[in-house]
Write a protein that holds these residues in place. Structure first.
Motif, PDB file in Angstrom:
ATOM      1  N   LYS A   1      44.456  38.789  46.177  1.00 53.91           N
ATOM      2  CA  LYS A   1      44.178  37.881  45.000  1.00 53.91           C
ATOM      3  C   LYS A   1      44.849  36.363  46.038  1.00 53.91           C
ATOM      4  CE  LYS A   1      48.687  38.672  42.911  1.00 53.91           C
ATOM      5  NZ  LYS A   1      49.302  38.746  41.537  1.00 53.91           N
ATOM      6  N   GLU A   2      43.799  35.390  45.319  1.00 52.27           N
ATOM      7  CA  GLU A   2      44.240  34.064  45.716  1.00 52.27           C
ATOM      8  C   GLU A   2      43.741  33.331  44.590  1.00 52.27           C
ATOM      9  OE1 GLU A   2      42.232  30.830  48.679  1.00 52.27           O
ATOM     10  OE2 GLU A   2      42.520  32.771  49.404  1.00 52.27           O
ATOM     11  N   ASP A   3      44.678  32.906  43.764  1.00 50.09           N
ATOM     12  CA  ASP A   3      44.604  32.067  42.371  1.00 50.09           C
ATOM     13  C   ASP A   3      43.867  33.019  41.667  1.00 50.09           C
ATOM     14  OD1 ASP A   3      45.655  29.649  43.543  1.00 50.09           O
ATOM     15  OD2 ASP A   3      43.751  29.152  44.523  1.00 50.09           O
ATOM     16  N   ASN A   4      42.663  32.708  40.983  1.00 50.69           N
ATOM     17  CA  ASN A   4      41.891  33.526  40.086  1.00 50.69           C
ATOM     18  C   ASN A   4      40.887  34.492  40.798  1.00 50.69           C
ATOM     19  OD1 ASN A   4      43.646  32.776  37.951  1.00 50.69           O
ATOM     20  ND2 ASN A   4      42.092  32.358  36.681  1.00 50.69           N
TER      21      ASN A   4
ATOM     22  N   GLU B   1      27.255  59.832  46.697  1.00 48.95           N
ATOM     23  CA  GLU B   1      27.965  58.670  45.933  1.00 48.95           C
ATOM     24  C   GLU B   1      29.149  59.069  45.357  1.00 48.95           C
ATOM     25  OE1 GLU B   1      26.958  56.352  41.835  1.00 48.95           O
ATOM     26  OE2 GLU B   1      25.218  56.925  43.032  1.00 48.95           O
ATOM     27  N   GLN B   2      30.135  58.095  45.487  1.00 45.33           N
ATOM     28  CA  GLN B   2      31.541  58.310  45.231  1.00 45.33           C
ATOM     29  C   GLN B   2      31.938  57.098  44.387  1.00 45.33           C
ATOM     30  OE1 GLN B   2      33.249  60.750  46.181  1.00 45.33           O
ATOM     31  NE2 GLN B   2      32.354  61.836  47.866  1.00 45.33           N
ATOM     32  N   GLU B   3      33.070  57.441  43.707  1.00 41.49           N
ATOM     33  CA  GLU B   3      33.497  56.278  42.666  1.00 41.49           C
ATOM     34  C   GLU B   3      34.994  56.257  42.779  1.00 41.49           C
ATOM     35  OE1 GLU B   3      32.129  55.698  38.277  1.00 41.49           O
ATOM     36  OE2 GLU B   3      34.156  56.715  37.909  1.00 41.49           O
ATOM     37  N   GLN B   4      35.501  55.252  42.910  1.00 39.41           N
ATOM     38  CA  GLN B   4      36.954  54.931  42.863  1.00 39.41           C
ATOM     39  C   GLN B   4      37.403  53.789  41.736  1.00 39.41           C
ATOM     40  OE1 GLN B   4      39.380  56.549  44.408  1.00 39.41           O
ATOM     41  NE2 GLN B   4      38.124  57.845  45.308  1.00 39.41           N
ATOM     42  N   SER B   5      38.332  53.824  41.076  1.00 37.58           N
ATOM     43  CA  SER B   5      38.826  52.675  40.120  1.00 37.58           C
ATOM     44  C   SER B   5      40.050  52.146  40.428  1.00 37.58           C
ATOM     45  CB  SER B   5      38.395  53.238  38.832  1.00 37.58           C
ATOM     46  OG  SER B   5      39.498  54.344  38.426  1.00 37.58           O
ATOM     47  N   PHE B   6      40.460  51.103  39.842  1.00 33.95           N
ATOM     48  CA  PHE B   6      41.819  50.564  39.535  1.00 33.95           C
ATOM     49  C   PHE B   6      41.812  49.687  38.529  1.00 33.95           C
ATOM     50  CE2 PHE B   6      39.160  47.320  41.318  1.00 33.95           C
ATOM     51  CZ  PHE B   6      39.600  45.877  40.873  1.00 33.95           C
ATOM     52  N   ASN B   7      43.278  49.725  37.972  1.00 35.37           N
ATOM     53  CA  ASN B   7      43.563  49.112  36.811  1.00 35.37           C
ATOM     54  C   ASN B   7      43.882  47.521  36.977  1.00 35.37           C
ATOM     55  OD1 ASN B   7      43.273  51.371  35.134  1.00 35.37           O
ATOM     56  ND2 ASN B   7      45.313  52.122  35.531  1.00 35.37           N
ATOM     57  N   PHE B   8      43.150  46.692  36.235  1.00 35.45           N
ATOM     58  CA  PHE B   8      43.306  45.298  36.426  1.00 35.45           C
ATOM     59  C   PHE B   8      44.276  44.715  35.021  1.00 35.45           C
ATOM     60  CE2 PHE B   8      41.739  41.114  35.884  1.00 35.45           C
ATOM     61  CZ  PHE B   8      42.337  40.261  36.967  1.00 35.45           C
ATOM     62  N   ILE B   9      45.300  44.160  35.291  1.00 31.66           N
ATOM     63  CA  ILE B   9      45.966  43.442  34.292  1.00 31.66           C
ATOM     64  C   ILE B   9      45.561  42.071  34.068  1.00 31.66           C
ATOM     65  CG2 ILE B   9      48.340  43.048  33.342  1.00 31.66           C
ATOM     66  CD1 ILE B   9      49.220  45.320  34.910  1.00 31.66           C
ATOM     67  N   VAL B  10      45.060  41.594  33.022  1.00 36.35           N
ATOM     68  CA  VAL B  10      44.868  40.376  32.807  1.00 36.35           C
ATOM     69  C   VAL B  10      46.021  39.414  32.599  1.00 36.35           C
ATOM     70  CG1 VAL B  10      43.399  38.446  31.442  1.00 36.35           C
ATOM     71  CG2 VAL B  10      42.682  40.937  31.831  1.00 36.35           C
ATOM     72  N   THR B  11      46.364  38.356  33.236  1.00 33.16           N
ATOM     73  CA  THR B  11      47.744  37.506  33.290  1.00 33.16           C
ATOM     74  C   THR B  11      47.496  36.219  33.056  1.00 33.16           C
ATOM     75  OG1 THR B  11      48.074  37.256  35.507  1.00 33.16           O
ATOM     76  CG2 THR B  11      49.152  39.277  34.394  1.00 33.16           C
ATOM     77  N   ASN B  12      46.287  35.735  33.345  1.00 31.08           N
ATOM     78  CA  ASN B  12      45.851  34.063  33.117  1.00 31.08           C
ATOM     79  C   ASN B  12      44.841  33.935  32.077  1.00 31.08           C
ATOM     80  OD1 ASN B  12      47.400  33.431  35.676  1.00 31.08           O
ATOM     81  ND2 ASN B  12      45.755  34.160  36.759  1.00 31.08           N
ATOM     82  N   GLU B  13      44.764  32.550  31.787  1.00 26.07           N
ATOM     83  CA  GLU B  13      43.809  32.389  30.520  1.00 26.07           C
ATOM     84  C   GLU B  13      42.233  31.924  31.281  1.00 26.07           C
ATOM     85  OE1 GLU B  13      45.612  29.165  28.297  1.00 26.07           O
ATOM     86  OE2 GLU B  13      46.957  30.689  27.540  1.00 26.07           O
ATOM     87  N   GLU B  14      42.343  31.572  32.650  1.00 31.51           N
ATOM     88  CA  GLU B  14      41.291  31.238  33.282  1.00 31.51           C
ATOM     89  C   GLU B  14      40.231  32.414  33.936  1.00 31.51           C
ATOM     90  OE1 GLU B  14      40.544  27.708  33.698  1.00 31.51           O
ATOM     91  OE2 GLU B  14      42.345  27.534  32.699  1.00 31.51           O
ATOM     92  N   PRO B  15      38.921  32.006  33.788  1.00 35.19           N
ATOM     93  CA  PRO B  15      38.166  33.174  34.162  1.00 35.19           C
ATOM     94  C   PRO B  15      38.364  33.642  35.485  1.00 35.19           C
ATOM     95  CG  PRO B  15      36.859  31.126  33.479  1.00 35.19           C
ATOM     96  CD  PRO B  15      38.393  30.665  33.650  1.00 35.19           C
ATOM     97  N   TYR B  16      38.311  34.730  35.715  1.00 35.25           N
ATOM     98  CA  TYR B  16      38.684  35.448  37.081  1.00 35.25           C
ATOM     99  C   TYR B  16      37.300  35.646  38.003  1.00 35.25           C
ATOM    100  CZ  TYR B  16      43.210  36.849  35.672  1.00 35.25           C
ATOM    101  OH  TYR B  16      44.543  37.005  35.132  1.00 35.25           O
ATOM    102  N   ILE B  17      37.172  35.545  39.214  1.00 37.33           N
ATOM    103  CA  ILE B  17      36.343  35.490  40.037  1.00 37.33           C
ATOM    104  C   ILE B  17      36.321  36.767  41.006  1.00 37.33           C
ATOM    105  CG2 ILE B  17      34.642  34.602  42.010  1.00 37.33           C
ATOM    106  CD1 ILE B  17      35.409  31.983  40.729  1.00 37.33           C
TER     107      ILE B  17
END
Length: 135
Positions: free
Chosen positions: A71-74, A96-112
């Motif tokens: 992560k770097e800024d947003n 075909e394989q699938e992996q996942s991760f949980n993302f916690i939203v901490t900012n108000e700005e859009p994420y890229i």
């Protein structure tokens, strides 16, 4: 008798080999291209979201190792890392394989999000880039 014992000891040492150690498998870590992702249309601050990553496991010598996440800024850069076992018995499976991760939203700005999809002919990284707004 001494000659017999000496001969047995010499035979014992000659029959031992330093190469008798069990061989460890030769392995490497390799990023594999992300084929597709599942992300929400938008985020809400303070919420946690599961992000699903789909990729192709090319042979049975590939195994999931980790998710590369920077992560770097947003901006979030993400790749799938596999362990690759060096073996002559690898078989193509293109599974075909699938992996996942949980993302916690901490900012108000859009994420890229930049999901790594391999390299182009010039060796430049290719990314699936998605901007997710926060409401």
């Amino acid at each position: 008798m001494k000659k017999l014992i000496t001969a047995l000891i010499v035979l014992l040492f000659m029959s031992c080999s330093v190469d008798d150690k069990p061989q460890r498998p030769n392995l490497n870590l390799e990023a594999v291209p992300i084929e597709s992702v599942t992300v929400p249309e938008y985020f809400e601050q303070g919420q946690t979201y599961q992000i699903d990553l789909n990729y192709i496991q090319p042979t049975n010598c590939y195994a999931f190792y980790d998710i590369y996440y920077v992560k770097e800024d947003n901006i979030r850069t993400i790749a799938i890392i596999n362990t690759v076992y060096d073996s002559d018995t690898c078989e193509a499976i293109n599974l075909e394989q699938e992996q996942s991760f949980n993302f916690i939203v901490t900012n108000e700005e859009p994420y890229i999000f930049k999901f790594w999809q391999g390299e182009d002919a010039n060796g430049e990284n290719i990314y699936l880039t998605m901007e997710i707004p926060v409401q």
